[in-house]
Design a protein around this motif. Structure first.
Motif, PDB file in Angstrom:
ATOM      1  N   THR A  69     -26.224  -8.523 -42.622  1.00 53.54           N
ATOM      2  CA  THR A  69     -26.969  -7.489 -43.338  1.00 53.54           C
ATOM      3  C   THR A  69     -28.021  -6.864 -42.432  1.00 53.54           C
ATOM      4  OG1 THR A  69     -26.653  -8.627 -45.449  1.00 53.54           O
ATOM      5  CG2 THR A  69     -28.439  -7.018 -45.335  1.00 53.54           C
ATOM      6  N   TYR A  70     -28.719  -7.712 -41.676  1.00 47.47           N
ATOM      7  CA  TYR A  70     -29.730  -7.207 -40.754  1.00 47.47           C
ATOM      8  C   TYR A  70     -29.104  -6.278 -39.716  1.00 47.47           C
ATOM      9  CZ  TYR A  70     -33.265  -7.029 -37.103  1.00 47.47           C
ATOM     10  OH  TYR A  70     -34.166  -6.583 -36.162  1.00 47.47           O
ATOM     11  N   ALA A  71     -27.952  -6.662 -39.183  1.00 49.51           N
ATOM     12  CA  ALA A  71     -27.269  -5.832 -38.191  1.00 49.51           C
ATOM     13  C   ALA A  71     -26.898  -4.482 -38.784  1.00 49.51           C
ATOM     14  CB  ALA A  71     -26.022  -6.555 -37.690  1.00 49.51           C
ATOM     15  N   ASN A  72     -26.375  -4.463 -39.995  1.00 53.33           N
ATOM     16  CA  ASN A  72     -25.962  -3.211 -40.631  1.00 53.33           C
ATOM     17  C   ASN A  72     -27.158  -2.327 -40.990  1.00 53.33           C
ATOM     18  OD1 ASN A  72     -23.243  -3.888 -40.463  1.00 53.33           O
ATOM     19  ND2 ASN A  72     -23.242  -4.937 -42.448  1.00 53.33           N
ATOM     20  N   ILE A  73     -28.265  -2.953 -41.414  1.00 48.57           N
ATOM     21  CA  ILE A  73     -29.487  -2.187 -41.705  1.00 48.57           C
ATOM     22  C   ILE A  73     -29.988  -1.495 -40.442  1.00 48.57           C
ATOM     23  CG2 ILE A  73     -31.956  -2.425 -42.252  1.00 48.57           C
ATOM     24  CD1 ILE A  73     -31.188  -4.506 -44.335  1.00 48.57           C
ATOM     25  N   ASN A  74     -29.997  -2.229 -39.330  1.00 55.38           N
ATOM     26  CA  ASN A  74     -30.437  -1.641 -38.062  1.00 55.38           C
ATOM     27  C   ASN A  74     -29.544  -0.481 -37.650  1.00 55.38           C
ATOM     28  OD1 ASN A  74     -32.807  -2.665 -37.088  1.00 55.38           O
ATOM     29  ND2 ASN A  74     -31.879  -4.376 -36.017  1.00 55.38           N
ATOM     30  N   LEU A  75     -28.252  -0.630 -37.852  1.00 54.31           N
ATOM     31  CA  LEU A  75     -27.315   0.428 -37.497  1.00 54.31           C
ATOM     32  C   LEU A  75     -27.569   1.677 -38.335  1.00 54.31           C
ATOM     33  CD1 LEU A  75     -24.848   1.235 -35.814  1.00 54.31           C
ATOM     34  CD2 LEU A  75     -23.403   0.320 -37.645  1.00 54.31           C
ATOM     35  N   PHE A  76     -27.728   1.496 -39.653  1.00 55.06           N
ATOM     36  CA  PHE A  76     -27.985   2.633 -40.535  1.00 55.06           C
ATOM     37  C   PHE A  76     -29.317   3.300 -40.205  1.00 55.06           C
ATOM     38  CE2 PHE A  76     -29.988   4.393 -44.342  1.00 55.06           C
ATOM     39  CZ  PHE A  76     -29.031   5.312 -44.742  1.00 55.06           C
ATOM     40  N   ALA A  77     -30.356   2.482 -39.992  1.00 58.79           N
ATOM     41  CA  ALA A  77     -31.687   3.018 -39.702  1.00 58.79           C
ATOM     42  C   ALA A  77     -31.692   3.808 -38.394  1.00 58.79           C
ATOM     43  CB  ALA A  77     -32.704   1.885 -39.641  1.00 58.79           C
ATOM     44  N   SER A  78     -30.922   3.354 -37.412  1.00 63.06           N
ATOM     45  CA  SER A  78     -30.856   4.058 -36.133  1.00 63.06           C
ATOM     46  C   SER A  78     -30.191   5.418 -36.281  1.00 63.06           C
ATOM     47  CB  SER A  78     -30.089   3.213 -35.110  1.00 63.06           C
ATOM     48  OG  SER A  78     -30.753   2.001 -34.863  1.00 63.06           O
ATOM     49  N   ILE A  79     -29.130   5.476 -37.092  1.00 60.72           N
ATOM     50  CA  ILE A  79     -28.445   6.756 -37.339  1.00 60.72           C
ATOM     51  C   ILE A  79     -29.382   7.714 -38.062  1.00 60.72           C
ATOM     52  CG2 ILE A  79     -26.558   7.862 -38.585  1.00 60.72           C
ATOM     53  CD1 ILE A  79     -24.952   5.266 -38.139  1.00 60.72           C
ATOM     54  N   TYR A  80     -30.084   7.207 -39.077  1.00 64.12           N
ATOM     55  CA  TYR A  80     -31.047   8.030 -39.813  1.00 64.12           C
ATOM     56  C   TYR A  80     -32.157   8.522 -38.889  1.00 64.12           C
ATOM     57  CZ  TYR A  80     -34.895   9.226 -42.934  1.00 64.12           C
ATOM     58  OH  TYR A  80     -35.931   9.879 -43.550  1.00 64.12           O
ATOM     59  N   ASP A  81     -32.629   7.629 -38.029  1.00 66.05           N
ATOM     60  CA  ASP A  81     -33.714   7.972 -37.118  1.00 66.05           C
ATOM     61  C   ASP A  81     -33.292   9.059 -36.149  1.00 66.05           C
ATOM     62  OD1 ASP A  81     -36.346   7.547 -36.533  1.00 66.05           O
ATOM     63  OD2 ASP A  81     -35.980   5.964 -35.063  1.00 66.05           O
ATOM     64  N   ALA A  82     -32.039   9.016 -35.700  1.00 64.33           N
ATOM     65  CA  ALA A  82     -31.538  10.025 -34.774  1.00 64.33           C
ATOM     66  C   ALA A  82     -31.521  11.406 -35.424  1.00 64.33           C
ATOM     67  CB  ALA A  82     -30.139   9.650 -34.299  1.00 64.33           C
TER      68      ALA A  82
END
Length: 515
Positions: A69-82
């Motif tokens: 879950t932590y890995a997927n949250i980081n992935l989503f947050a990075s896409i949003y941040d970009a």
């Protein structure tokens, strides 16, 4: 008589050229302004280091967030941040206020990253459902990242605070040197979380991590506000009207035709993968060596060479140039990390505990050698980026620092997305399970396969990151004769821009007096 007049005209022309060059040679920075820049960097650097070092460990170990879950949250947050960075970059580039373009963003985003940072290191309840934990972590990471997208504009100040490249480079070196007196703050955390719970049951690991996070957030915010009131922007910029005449598409095209910038972006992309090794650091010290306190013991020694490496970096840049300095540092880092990996973290015995003191001493020595290029890279990096921005101004007549950092951010965040995902997934692949005692304090795992996996992540990815970073600068063209030509011609461009601005200001003043 005609000959004398010609000679006078020649003298005037020469004097005009000297005046243009003098604009780039004059010293502008006051001691108070230097102190303000150093302090803002001090706060931001320490906060960033604290979050990078402990966010994942806190959320998995104490919030009990599932590793996948932590890995997927980081992935989503990075896409949003970009996606958000595109908007923030355009806004920052086109901002023109009485306080400048960059300074307003020292304080505008404070509420966002303060709130997000608070949430990231807070466990509201031990009885939260897995879905609530995931939502809490996602909101915290997104809010913090959104605030930092705009606060990141402060980093553009180094490109605008002075037009004197030598003064700029000296400020970078001074800043990196004074970082050495502050980056030890996050290293106190392993000591506190180990010692305080043993002194009194009133102190828990969760409470220590949370309290230190709040302290770091307040410190960074206070220095940011101080910086807002004590710095100026001096490099002449295009007007808002001129910026609006330049399309976003054209600006992006200019960025991707900027060879030195592309080399810098590529190098930073590769270097970002070192973060996977950094994210595993807490797991290495806790599980492989048996105590988080060993991390602090190690930090007492590995940081000592940095006091020599920062001045050495400045000398290397002057002797070899920033480009060759970065290449040397990257290749050295690759060799050092790979050598450490193959030797292992317990060469004196079958396990680390067989000869604990000797093994710990070896690890400290090995990491000290691996860390020698760190400050060299940190000094060379902003100098290389600043040169790439000067190249853009030289070739195209404009400085889109915020949009440039947005494009840089895309590649860095792409790497961050991968590293953030890997940081969580590698724990899943090695079947890592966080162990805690009855009070919720972390205790080490002992599975040999798990320990080998942590050690591999700890060494191999940083080695590859450093090596590819150095090799990337073979493509960097700003050195030698080309660099000297750029400096001279850029002085002409800026002098003309200042002259035009003075004419506009004089005309506006005359119009106001007539009215």
């Amino acid at each position: 008589m005609a000959e004398a007049t010609a000679a006078d005209r020649l003298t005037e022309a020469e004097q005009e050229e000297l005046d243009k060059l003098a604009y780039t040679k004059k010293n502008y920075l006051t001691p108070k302004e230097i102190a303000a820049y150093v302090l803002v960097n001090f706060g931001q650097k320490n906060l960033s280091q604290f979050v990078s070092a402990f966010k994942e460990f806190f959320m998995i170990q104490f919030l009990k967030l599932n590793t996948t879950t932590y890995a997927n949250i980081n992935l989503f947050a990075s896409i949003y941040d970009a996606v958000d960075d595109t908007i923030s970059g355009l806004i920052i580039d086109r901002t023109r206020t009485r306080w400048g373009r960059v300074r307003p963003f020292f304080i505008i985003p404070l509420p966002l990253w303060l709130a997000g940072g608070y949430m990231m290191f807070t466990v509201p309840s031990s009885h939260m459902t897995s879905g609530t934990k995931a939502a809490w972590a996602l909101i915290a990471i997104i809010i913090y990242g959104l605030g930092m997208s705009y606060f990141g504009a402060w980093g553009l100040m180094i490109y605008n605070i002075t037009p004197n490249t030598n003064e700029r480079n000296n400020l970078i070196t001074t800043t990196k040197f004074f970082e050495l007196f502050g980056t030890w703050l996050p290293s106190l955390v392993p000591v506190l979380v180990t010692v305080l719970p043993k002194l009194s049951p009133k102190f828990t690991m969760i409470g220590v991590y949370s309290g230190f996070a709040y302290f770091m957030l307040i410190l960074a915010a206070a220095f940011s506000i101080f910086g807002f009131f004590n710095m100026r922007e001096r490099v002449p910029l295009m007007s808002r009207e001129e910026m609006n005449e330049t399309s976003v598409l054209e600006s992006i095209k200019n960025i991707f035709s900027n060879r030195p910038l592309l080399a810098t972006i590529l190098a930073e992309f590769f270097n970002s993968f070192k973060a996977v090794g950094g994210s595993s650091e807490q797991y290495f010290w806790l599980n492989n060596t048996g105590s988080l306190l060993n991390q602090t013991v190690c930090g007492l020694f590995t940081g000592i060479p940095n006091y020599v490496m920062v001045p050495l970096a400045a000398k290397m840049v002057k002797k070899f140039g920033a480009r060759m300095t970065a290449i040397i540092a990257g290749v050295f880092g690759f060799v050092a990390y790979m050598s450490l990996y193959f030797i292992g973290y317990h060469p004196f015995g079958q396990t680390f505990e067989d000869n604990k003191i000797a093994n710990l001493a070896f690890v400290i020595f090995g990491l000290t050698i691996c860390g020698l290029p760190n400050k060299i890279i940190q000094v060379a990096n902003p100098i290389l980026t600043a040169e790439a921005l000067d190249w853009m101004e030289w070739k195209h007549g404009l400085r889109n620092e915020a949009l440039v950092t947005t494009v840089q951010g895309y590649f860095i965040k792409l790497a961050t997305s991968v590293t953030g995902w890997l940081s969580g997934m590698v724990l899943t692949w090695i079947n890592y399970i966080p162990l805690t005692d009855s009070l919720g304090n972390a205790i080490p795992q002992t599975d040999p396969g798990m320990l080998k996996g942590i050690w591999a992540v700890f060494c191999i990815l940083p080695a590859l990151a450093r090596g590819l970073y150095g090799i990337s600068f073979i493509l960097y063209p700003i050195h030698g004769r080309v660099q000297q030509e750029m400096i001279v011609e850029l002085a002409d461009i800026r002098a003309e821009r200042l002259k035009e601005q003075e004419k506009i200001n004089a005309a506006q003043a005359q119009k106001s007096s007539e009215e």
